[in-house]
Design a protein around this motif. Structure first.
Motif, short mmCIF file in Angstrom:
data_model
loop_
_atom_site.label_atom_id
_atom_site.label_comp_id
_atom_site.label_asym_id
_atom_site.label_seq_id
_atom_site.Cartn_x
_atom_site.Cartn_y
_atom_site.Cartn_z
N GLY A 163 0.83 -1.20 0.00
CA GLY A 163 0.00 0.00 0.00
C GLY A 163 0.86 1.25 0.00
N ASN A 164 0.26 2.35 -0.33
CA ASN A 164 1.00 3.60 -0.40
C ASN A 164 0.87 4.38 0.91
N ARG A 165 1.82 5.30 1.14
CA ARG A 165 1.80 6.11 2.34
C ARG A 165 2.31 7.51 1.99
N VAL A 166 1.69 8.53 2.61
CA VAL A 166 2.11 9.91 2.40
C VAL A 166 2.65 10.45 3.71
N GLU A 167 3.86 11.01 3.67
CA GLU A 167 4.46 11.60 4.86
C GLU A 167 4.70 13.09 4.59
N TYR A 168 4.41 13.92 5.59
CA TYR A 168 4.51 15.38 5.43
C TYR A 168 5.60 15.94 6.34
N ASN A 169 6.36 16.88 5.81
CA ASN A 169 7.30 17.65 6.61
C ASN A 169 6.56 18.89 7.10
N LEU A 170 5.81 18.75 8.19
CA LEU A 170 4.95 19.82 8.68
C LEU A 170 5.74 21.02 9.17
N THR A 171 6.90 20.80 9.75
CA THR A 171 7.73 21.91 10.21
C THR A 171 8.18 22.76 9.03
N GLY A 172 8.64 22.11 7.97
CA GLY A 172 9.04 22.85 6.77
C GLY A 172 7.87 23.56 6.13
N LEU A 173 6.69 22.94 6.14
CA LEU A 173 5.50 23.56 5.56
C LEU A 173 5.13 24.81 6.35
N GLU A 174 5.21 24.75 7.67
CA GLU A 174 4.88 25.92 8.49
C GLU A 174 5.81 27.08 8.17
N LEU A 175 7.10 26.81 8.04
CA LEU A 175 8.06 27.87 7.73
C LEU A 175 7.77 28.50 6.37
N GLN A 176 7.42 27.68 5.38
CA GLN A 176 7.12 28.22 4.06
C GLN A 176 5.83 29.04 4.06
N VAL A 177 4.83 28.59 4.80
CA VAL A 177 3.57 29.35 4.90
C VAL A 177 3.83 30.72 5.53
N ILE A 178 4.65 30.75 6.57
CA ILE A 178 4.97 32.02 7.21
C ILE A 178 5.69 32.94 6.24
N GLU A 179 6.67 32.39 5.53
CA GLU A 179 7.48 33.22 4.63
C GLU A 179 6.67 33.71 3.43
N ARG A 180 5.83 32.86 2.88
CA ARG A 180 5.10 33.21 1.65
C ARG A 180 3.83 34.03 1.90
N PHE A 181 3.12 33.73 2.97
CA PHE A 181 1.78 34.31 3.12
C PHE A 181 1.60 35.23 4.32
N ILE A 182 2.49 35.20 5.31
CA ILE A 182 2.22 35.90 6.57
C ILE A 182 3.21 37.02 6.84
N ARG A 183 4.49 36.74 6.74
CA ARG A 183 5.50 37.74 7.10
C ARG A 183 5.38 38.97 6.20
N GLY A 184 5.38 40.15 6.83
CA GLY A 184 5.27 41.40 6.08
C GLY A 184 3.85 41.86 5.88
N ARG A 185 2.87 41.05 6.29
CA ARG A 185 1.47 41.48 6.15
C ARG A 185 1.13 42.46 7.27
N ALA A 186 0.01 43.17 7.13
CA ALA A 186 -0.29 44.26 8.06
C ALA A 186 -1.73 44.17 8.57
N PHE A 187 -1.93 44.70 9.77
CA PHE A 187 -3.28 44.86 10.29
C PHE A 187 -3.99 45.95 9.48
N ILE A 188 -5.25 45.72 9.17
CA ILE A 188 -6.04 46.69 8.40
C ILE A 188 -6.91 47.47 9.38
N ASN A 189 -6.66 48.76 9.49
CA ASN A 189 -7.40 49.58 10.43
C ASN A 189 -7.92 50.84 9.75
N CYS A 190 -8.27 50.72 8.48
CA CYS A 190 -8.74 51.88 7.73
C CYS A 190 -10.24 51.80 7.49
N LYS A 191 -10.84 52.93 7.24
CA LYS A 191 -12.27 53.00 6.97
C LYS A 191 -12.50 53.06 5.47
N PHE A 192 -13.53 52.36 5.03
CA PHE A 192 -13.85 52.32 3.60
C PHE A 192 -15.06 53.20 3.31
#
Length: 740
Positions: A484-513
């Motif tokens: 049978g097949n098995r899938v193994e994930y490097n969750l620590t590496g995935l977390e670091l990439q998610v932070i670098e690609r999608f989170i770091r440098g983002r900002a809180f939005i506190n403006c009025k539209f």
């Protein structure tokens, strides 16, 4: 569900709920102070201040990290006091999901259950409800549990069952057949597992409170679902092996091939071996949920766990710039040019038919974005955003046949859909970044002005093009013939990439539209009073002038266009002070740069009406429009509450008609209409329903025109009050229209 009549007032498992009241209870339980005063942060999250109840120190909201509290008894901007006593729990009993088709591919997690568990519990619930339709009373008891009432309860439940299996497939990344097997395994576990007597009795309770439901879900998940889902891949492979060894199927080459029981003869010729090309379970975004569920260390991978928990909402944040752009374009086109009733009667498709070329293509792209986001999130907006959005907006998907009012950013009725969606997306980003900042102790910037908001400030990603490749890059897909097949994930590496690609440098939005103003929003007493202070106003010098203007505006479209231009002018004139002798038409063309086809549509008004006549002209045209509306059996008082709409009885109406013989009808009709529109269409703490019409209009008219009076006003019956204002005006207007 053996006796559905007992479940009429139950909180059914896996149904959504209003989480605000739970926050209040948690704060109360964690505090020893009994004199808590409640407040809201700018994103609507509730917090409390003890002791004197006034803000003397500052902090950060634990959900969105925005400043809360204040200093020297002054709240920070955007914070406000919350009356908890008036806040009602919006959680509904019974089945509240609506039709299955309205949910699309959206995966949900309810309370402490993950998306897989939620899908399984909902499948079991819908199966039980389907069996409940066979009780001695028929399907009616089940029908009464469901909100809103389904047209056909059997079809309704079958659609949900199919949708539950489909969503379970999306959540697990397994095929439909594998998901059916998982459900069978859970059901078998329910029959085979022995649990303690007190726990077993708890599964049969009626779930009369939200706490009972939460405890039921947690106990049921721990007792029956989690054990059945342990080592899910191995369990499915073992099942396939059992199938292949079944004597009734073992001679079937196709079955053996599908279940990987034929070992390739020559491993050096893998490309020529069908075994390599057999179907394998897909790796999806939701596969990470199951991988994180198996993670033993609760304090590890906190950012990734929270990201995946909020991912079903975060994926829509990327649409925020398009939705804000759509708002801006609609404000440019409709601001102060349309009333609420007109916006409700104008469909999106009718509006689109009025456009052409690049403008039409741009609007279509932006509207499609809004429709996709709203239809996907409307149930979450209903549960989380605290705006009084009309309930009917959440019952059906938005289409091009829907009212354009849904797209207009206003604080009224249908316009709250657009504002609510933007607030939801902003709160989604801010809440996640607040939690991330607390976990990682990293400082993030804030965007205070709408003009400064960039795409790079947002957690903006495409799930399939951006997030899924990250997941695939951090997994190993191991093919094991005969095992049978098995899938193994490097969750620590995935977390670091998610932070670098999608989170770091983002900002809180506190403006009025920006928000759109309807035509009637400039129609209030304060704006008209400011205009009179800037430019002294005069009445028309003759009746002939009024008749000439109205004669030139026989077209209802021209009348409305002229009135819309005046509304825009009044809004500006209330804040600026040009020369009163300037012609209105010159002011519209030269000062406001209004095209000639959108100015005054009357040649007489263009030549003879100056800015000192602007309110007299507005009253003349507004009253004429209202008279035409009632002659067509339409309501000219959009936004006037029921308190001022009481009907006159026959005797009072006849007495009023008799006394009207002594009044100047056009003057009374115009002044009463103006008073109703300017003073009664906006909420006021003052109860005016018992004020008589004659005693109300006398000082009102005197304030505008010193030492002047409305002819015959004092002859009106004293028992006719402002509670009859709308009906009294209609009576006066009909008599005036007849005389004219």
């Amino acid at each position: 569900m053996r006796d559905p009549s007992q479940m009429q007032n139950s909180y059914l498992p896996a149904m959504p709920q209003d989480e605000r009241m739970e926050s209040v209870k948690a704060i109360r339980q964690s505090s020893n102070d009994q004199n808590l005063t409640w407040y809201e942060c700018p994103n609507g999250h509730i917090y409390a201040i003890g002791n004197c109840g006034e803000p003397t120190s500052s902090g950060n909201c634990p959900e969105c990290n925005l400043p809360i509290g204040g200093s020297s008894y002054q709240l920070h901007d955007g914070n406000k006091k919350k009356d908890i006593a008036s806040m009602c729990d919006k959680t509904s009993k019974g089945h509240v999901l609506g039709d299955a088709q309205s949910h699309g591919n959206q995966i949900v997690c309810e309370r402490t259950m993950n998306c897989v568990t939620t899908a399984i519990v909902r499948f079991l619930l819908h199966s039980s409800m389907l069996l409940g339709t066979e009780c001695e009373h028929g399907p009616q008891p089940i029908n009464r549990i469901i909100q809103p009432d389904p047209h056909n309860v059997l079809e309704f439940l079958w659609r949900h069952l199919h949708n539950d299996v489909r969503l379970l497939s999306v959540a697990t990344g397994k095929s439909r057949d594998d998901c059916i097997f998982i459900l069978h395994k859970v059901i078998d576990n329910i029959f085979q597992t022995k649990v303690a007597d007190d726990l077993q009795s708890g599964f049969h309770q009626l779930l009369t409170s939200k706490n009972c439901r939460k405890a039921w879900e947690e106990n049921f998940t721990a007792a029956y679902i989690k054990p059945a889902l342990q080592d899910l891949d191995e369990m499915i492979n073992e099942s396939n092996k059992t199938l292949s060894e079944d004597k009734r199927l073992s001679n079937d080459p196709l079955m053996c091939l599908l279940n990987a029981t034929i070992e390739p003869e020559d491993l050096g010729k893998l490309t020529d071996t069908s075994h390599v090309w057999q179907h394998r379970s897909r790796i999806t975004i939701y596969s990470i949920h199951q991988a994180l569920e198996n993670e033993q260390d609760d304090d590890n991978l906190l950012v990734l766990k929270h990201f995946m928990e909020k991912e079903k909402h975060l994926r829509f944040v990327r649409y925020l710039p398009d939705i804000v752009q759509l708002q801006r374009l609609l404000i440019n086109k409709f601001n102060r040019h349309i009333d609420a009733s007109e916006a409700i009667n104008l469909t999106i498709s009718t509006f689109m038919n009025q456009l052409s070329g690049l403008e039409k293509a741009e609007f279509k792209r932006l509207i499609d974005t809004f429709i996709h986001a709203w239809n996907s999130l409307r149930q979450d907006v209903a549960a989380i955003v605290k705006l009084p959005v009309p309930k009917e907006c959440f019952l059906e998907n938005v289409t091009y046949n829907s009212e354009i009012a849904i797209l207009l950013p206003t604080r009224q009725e249908y316009g709250l859909c657009c504002i609510g969606l933007v607030d939801f997306l902003v709160a989604t980003q801010n809440e996640f970044l607040g939690r991330y900042q607390n976990i990682r102790n990293e400082h993030l910037s804030k965007v205070e002005k709408k003009a400064d908001l960039l795409q790079s400030h947002l957690i903006a990603y495409d799930p399939d093009r951006d997030l899924l490749p990250l997941i695939l890059s951090q997994c190993q897909y191991i093919v094991r013939p005969m095992v049978g097949n098995r899938v193994e994930y490097n969750l620590t590496g995935l977390e670091l990439q998610v932070i670098e690609r999608f989170i770091r440098g983002r900002a809180f939005i506190n403006c009025k539209f920006d928000q759109l103003l309807f035509r009637r929003d400039v129609r209030n007493a304060a704006i008209f009073e400011n205009l009179r202070n800037n430019i002294p106003q005069e009445e028309f010098s003759s009746k002939a002038l009024q008749c000439s203007i109205l004669a030139e505006l026989k077209s209802y479209q021209d009348l409305c266009g002229c009135l819309a231009s005046l509304d825009i002018a009044i809004g500006f004139l209330a804040n600026y002070k040009p020369e009163g002798g300037m012609l209105i038409n010159d002011y519209l063309r030269d000062k406001l740069a209004m095209p000639q086809n959108k100015g005054l549509k009357s040649a007489t008004a263009s030549r003879q009406c100056s800015l000192k006549h602007v309110l007299a002209l507005w009253q003349l045209l507004a009253m004429e429009k209202a008279v035409r509306l009632i002659n067509n059996s339409q309501d000219p008082f959009d936004g006037i509450g029921e308190d001022y709409r009481q009907k006159l009885n026959d005797e009072d109406k006849n007495n009023l008609i008799v006394e009207l013989r002594f009044t100047k009808l056009d003057q009374l009709c115009g002044e009463l209409y103006e008073y109703i529109v300017l003073n009664l269409s906006h909420q006021s703490e003052e109860d005016r329903t018992k004020w008589t019409i004659s005693e109300t209009l006398e000082p009102y008219y005197d304030d505008k025109h010193a030492y002047a009076e409305i002819t015959g006003l004092d002859s009106l019956p004293e028992n006719i009050t402002l509670s009859h204002a709308v009906d009294a005006w209609k009576t006066i207007a009909q008599l005036y229209s007849t005389q004219e």
